[in-house]
Design a protein around this motif. Structure first.
Motif, short mmCIF file in Angstrom:
data_model
loop_
_atom_site.label_atom_id
_atom_site.label_comp_id
_atom_site.label_asym_id
_atom_site.label_seq_id
_atom_site.Cartn_x
_atom_site.Cartn_y
_atom_site.Cartn_z
N THR A 178 0.84 -1.19 0.00
CA THR A 178 0.00 0.00 0.00
C THR A 178 0.88 1.25 0.00
OG1 THR A 178 -0.13 0.07 2.42
CG2 THR A 178 -1.86 -1.15 1.27
N GLY A 179 0.32 2.35 -0.48
CA GLY A 179 1.04 3.61 -0.49
C GLY A 179 0.22 4.67 -1.19
N THR A 180 0.74 5.86 -1.27
CA THR A 180 0.07 6.91 -2.03
C THR A 180 0.34 6.68 -3.52
OG1 THR A 180 1.96 8.41 -2.03
CG2 THR A 180 0.46 8.52 -0.13
N THR A 181 -0.48 7.31 -4.34
CA THR A 181 -0.25 7.22 -5.79
C THR A 181 1.17 7.66 -6.14
OG1 THR A 181 -2.56 7.43 -6.48
CG2 THR A 181 -0.90 8.33 -7.98
N GLU A 182 1.61 8.76 -5.56
CA GLU A 182 2.96 9.27 -5.87
C GLU A 182 4.04 8.27 -5.45
OE1 GLU A 182 0.02 12.28 -5.98
OE2 GLU A 182 0.54 10.95 -4.31
N GLU A 183 3.89 7.68 -4.28
CA GLU A 183 4.87 6.70 -3.80
C GLU A 183 4.91 5.48 -4.70
OE1 GLU A 183 4.57 7.65 1.01
OE2 GLU A 183 3.33 6.08 0.10
N ILE A 184 3.75 5.04 -5.15
CA ILE A 184 3.69 3.82 -5.96
C ILE A 184 4.25 4.07 -7.35
CG2 ILE A 184 2.12 2.13 -7.00
CD1 ILE A 184 0.30 2.64 -4.50
N ILE A 185 3.95 5.21 -7.94
CA ILE A 185 4.52 5.53 -9.26
C ILE A 185 6.04 5.56 -9.17
CG2 ILE A 185 4.78 7.37 -10.98
CD1 ILE A 185 1.79 8.02 -10.52
N ALA A 186 6.57 6.22 -8.15
CA ALA A 186 8.02 6.29 -7.97
C ALA A 186 8.60 4.89 -7.78
CB ALA A 186 8.36 7.18 -6.78
N TYR A 187 7.91 4.06 -7.02
CA TYR A 187 8.38 2.69 -6.76
C TYR A 187 8.41 1.88 -8.06
CZ TYR A 187 8.29 -2.15 -5.16
OH TYR A 187 8.57 -3.49 -4.98
N LEU A 188 7.35 1.95 -8.85
CA LEU A 188 7.29 1.19 -10.10
C LEU A 188 8.38 1.63 -11.07
CD1 LEU A 188 3.41 1.08 -10.62
CD2 LEU A 188 4.88 -0.79 -9.83
N LYS A 189 8.62 2.93 -11.15
CA LYS A 189 9.67 3.43 -12.03
C LYS A 189 11.04 2.97 -11.54
CE LYS A 189 7.21 7.49 -13.78
NZ LYS A 189 7.32 7.17 -15.22
N GLN A 190 11.24 3.00 -10.23
CA GLN A 190 12.52 2.55 -9.67
C GLN A 190 12.75 1.07 -9.97
OE1 GLN A 190 12.71 2.04 -5.38
NE2 GLN A 190 14.74 3.00 -5.33
N GLN A 191 11.68 0.29 -9.93
CA GLN A 191 11.78 -1.15 -10.20
C GLN A 191 11.75 -1.47 -11.69
OE1 GLN A 191 12.22 -3.51 -7.73
NE2 GLN A 191 12.40 -1.77 -6.32
N GLN A 192 11.64 -0.44 -12.52
CA GLN A 192 11.58 -0.59 -13.98
C GLN A 192 10.42 -1.49 -14.41
OE1 GLN A 192 15.76 -1.82 -14.69
NE2 GLN A 192 16.08 0.21 -15.58
N ILE A 193 9.27 -1.20 -13.83
CA ILE A 193 8.05 -1.93 -14.16
C ILE A 193 7.16 -1.03 -15.01
CG2 ILE A 193 5.96 -2.99 -13.19
CD1 ILE A 193 7.63 -3.64 -10.69
N ASN A 194 6.79 -1.50 -16.19
CA ASN A 194 5.96 -0.72 -17.10
C ASN A 194 4.57 -0.49 -16.50
OD1 ASN A 194 7.90 -0.58 -19.21
ND2 ASN A 194 7.38 -2.67 -19.80
N ILE A 195 4.06 0.71 -16.69
CA ILE A 195 2.76 1.09 -16.14
C ILE A 195 1.72 1.12 -17.26
CG2 ILE A 195 1.45 2.92 -14.99
CD1 ILE A 195 4.08 3.78 -13.62
N TYR A 196 0.68 0.30 -17.13
CA TYR A 196 -0.42 0.27 -18.08
C TYR A 196 -1.68 0.73 -17.36
CZ TYR A 196 2.81 -2.41 -20.94
OH TYR A 196 3.90 -2.81 -21.67
N ALA A 197 -2.12 1.94 -17.66
CA ALA A 197 -3.24 2.55 -16.95
C ALA A 197 -4.53 2.36 -17.73
CB ALA A 197 -2.98 4.04 -16.74
N ALA A 198 -5.52 1.76 -17.10
CA ALA A 198 -6.83 1.58 -17.73
C ALA A 198 -7.55 2.92 -17.74
CB ALA A 198 -7.63 0.53 -16.97
N ALA A 199 -7.76 3.46 -18.94
CA ALA A 199 -8.35 4.80 -19.06
C ALA A 199 -9.03 4.94 -20.41
CB ALA A 199 -7.27 5.87 -18.89
N LEU A 200 -9.91 5.93 -20.50
CA LEU A 200 -10.66 6.14 -21.75
C LEU A 200 -9.92 7.03 -22.73
CD1 LEU A 200 -14.24 6.71 -20.25
CD2 LEU A 200 -13.32 4.62 -21.27
N THR A 201 -8.98 7.83 -22.24
CA THR A 201 -8.32 8.81 -23.11
C THR A 201 -6.93 8.34 -23.54
OG1 THR A 201 -7.46 9.97 -21.16
CG2 THR A 201 -9.57 10.71 -22.04
N ALA A 202 -6.57 8.69 -24.78
CA ALA A 202 -5.25 8.38 -25.34
C ALA A 202 -4.90 6.91 -25.13
CB ALA A 202 -4.18 9.28 -24.72
N SER A 203 -5.88 6.04 -25.37
CA SER A 203 -5.70 4.64 -25.05
C SER A 203 -5.68 3.78 -26.31
CB SER A 203 -6.84 4.15 -24.14
OG SER A 203 -6.94 4.93 -22.99
#
Length: 268
Positions: A178-203
C-alpha cells in the motif's frame, strides 16, 4: 481423551469485548496490530500466508475438527472454547464452522514486496472503497498468481471483516503493498516496471499491448477512474473496447480481463 481448554461463557468477558471492537473499528485493528478472521478456510490460508495466529476460539457444539490443528513448530496459539451463545455474538456469519481467530497483521510497505518472477505482473488499484470489489480483485489476483497487488490511497484497511469474507481468504494468499499514488509511481519506475493505466483517453486496446515484460496493470474506480497522475506517468493507457451503450464495467471484471490477457501472453 479431549484436552481441556480455557472457556468463556459470558459475552461480558473482556476478550469478547475486545473481539467485537476489533471487528467494528479499523483504528483498533491498526492500533493493536491484530484482526479477527472467521472460518476454517480463512484461518488456514492466513497461516499458510505466514500470518501469526495468536488466539484460536472455537465453539465445541459447532466445530467438528481438532481445535489444536493450528499448532506448528513455529506457532502455538492460545486455544479458547466459547459457549454457543457467545460464539453467535462474535460470529460475523452463521454458516462458519464454529471457529475464529485473532491474528497479527503484516507490514504492507512497498519496500517489503518481493517478487517471485524476474518479469513481475502486478495489479494496482487506486482508492477502491467497496470491500466486495477489493475482495473480488484479490480473488482474481490469487487465481492468476500475480506477484503482488498494490493499493493506492486505500480507503479501508485490508483486515476489514468484509474484505476477508469477500476475498474468501485471498487477502492472505496474495502479496499486498500500500502507499500513495505518488509513492507507488516512484516505486514502479525505480523497479523498472511498465505502467499500463486503464483509461478512456489516449488509449489503445488492451489486446494490442505487450504484457510479457515487467508490468503493472492499474485500475481506478468506476465513478472517477484514475487520477491524472497515473495518466501522465503511464507507459501506455489501455482500454477494453465496449460494444454496448455504457463505457465502463465493474472494476473487478475489468481487472480480470486485463490480467488474464497478460497471463495468456505469458503462456499460462
Amino acid at each position: 481423551m479431549v484436552k481441556e481448554h480455557k472457556s468463556i461463557s459470558s459475552a461480558q468477558n473482556p476478550l469478547i469485548k475486545r473481539i467485537l471492537l476489533l471487528k467494528e473499528k479499523s483504528r483498533e485493528r491498526k492500533k493493536q496490530g491484530v484482526f479477527v478472521a472467521e472460518g476454517l478456510r480463512e484461518i488456514e490460508l492466513a497461516q499458510k500466508g505466514g500470518y501469526s495466529i495468536e488466539t484460536l476460539l472455537f465453539c465445541p457444539e459447532i466445530f467438528e475438527g481438532n481445535p489444536e490443528l493450528f499448532t506448528t513448530k513455529d506457532q502455538s496459539p492460545e486455544y479458547i472454547s466459547l459457549s454457543r451463545n457467545v460464539y453467535e455474538k462474535v460470529a460475523h456469519r452463521g454458516t462458519t464452522e464454529g471457529v475464529l481467530a485473532l491474528i497479527g497483521g503484516k507490514d504492507h510497505a512497498l519496500g517489503k514486496l518481493r517478487f517471485k518472477n524476474r518479469e513481475p505482473l502486478i495489479l494496482v488499484a487506486e482508492a477502491p472503497e467497496k470491500p466486495g470489489n477489493i475482495g473480488a480483485l484479490l480473488r482474481t489476483a490469487d487465481a492468476a498468481a500475480l506477484d503482488a497487488v498494490i493499493i493506492a490511497n486505500p480507503k479501508t484497511d485490508l483486515y476489514n471483516p468484509n474484505i476477508i469474507r469477500s476475498s474468501v481468504g485471498c487477502v492472505f494468499t496474495t502479496q499486498i503493498g500500500t502507499g500513495t499514488t505518488e509513492e507507488i509511481i516512484a516505486y514502479l519506475k525505480q523497479q523498472q516496471i511498465n505502467i499500463y493505466a486503464a483509461a478512456l483517453t489516449a488509449s489503445e486496446s488492451y489486446a494490442e499491448c505487450d504484457f510479457k515484460g515487467s508490468s503493472a496493470i492499474v485500475v481506478g474506480t468506476e465513478a472517477t477512474g484514475l487520477s491524472e497522475n497515473w495518466l501522465q506517468n503511464s507507459d501506455q493507457n489501455i482500454i477494453i473496447p465496449m460494444q454496448g451503450e455504457i463505457d465502463s464495467m465493474n472494476v473487478s471484471v475489468s481487472a480480470a480481463i486485463l490480467i488474464f490477457e497478460a497471463k495468456r501472453q505469458r503462456g499460462f
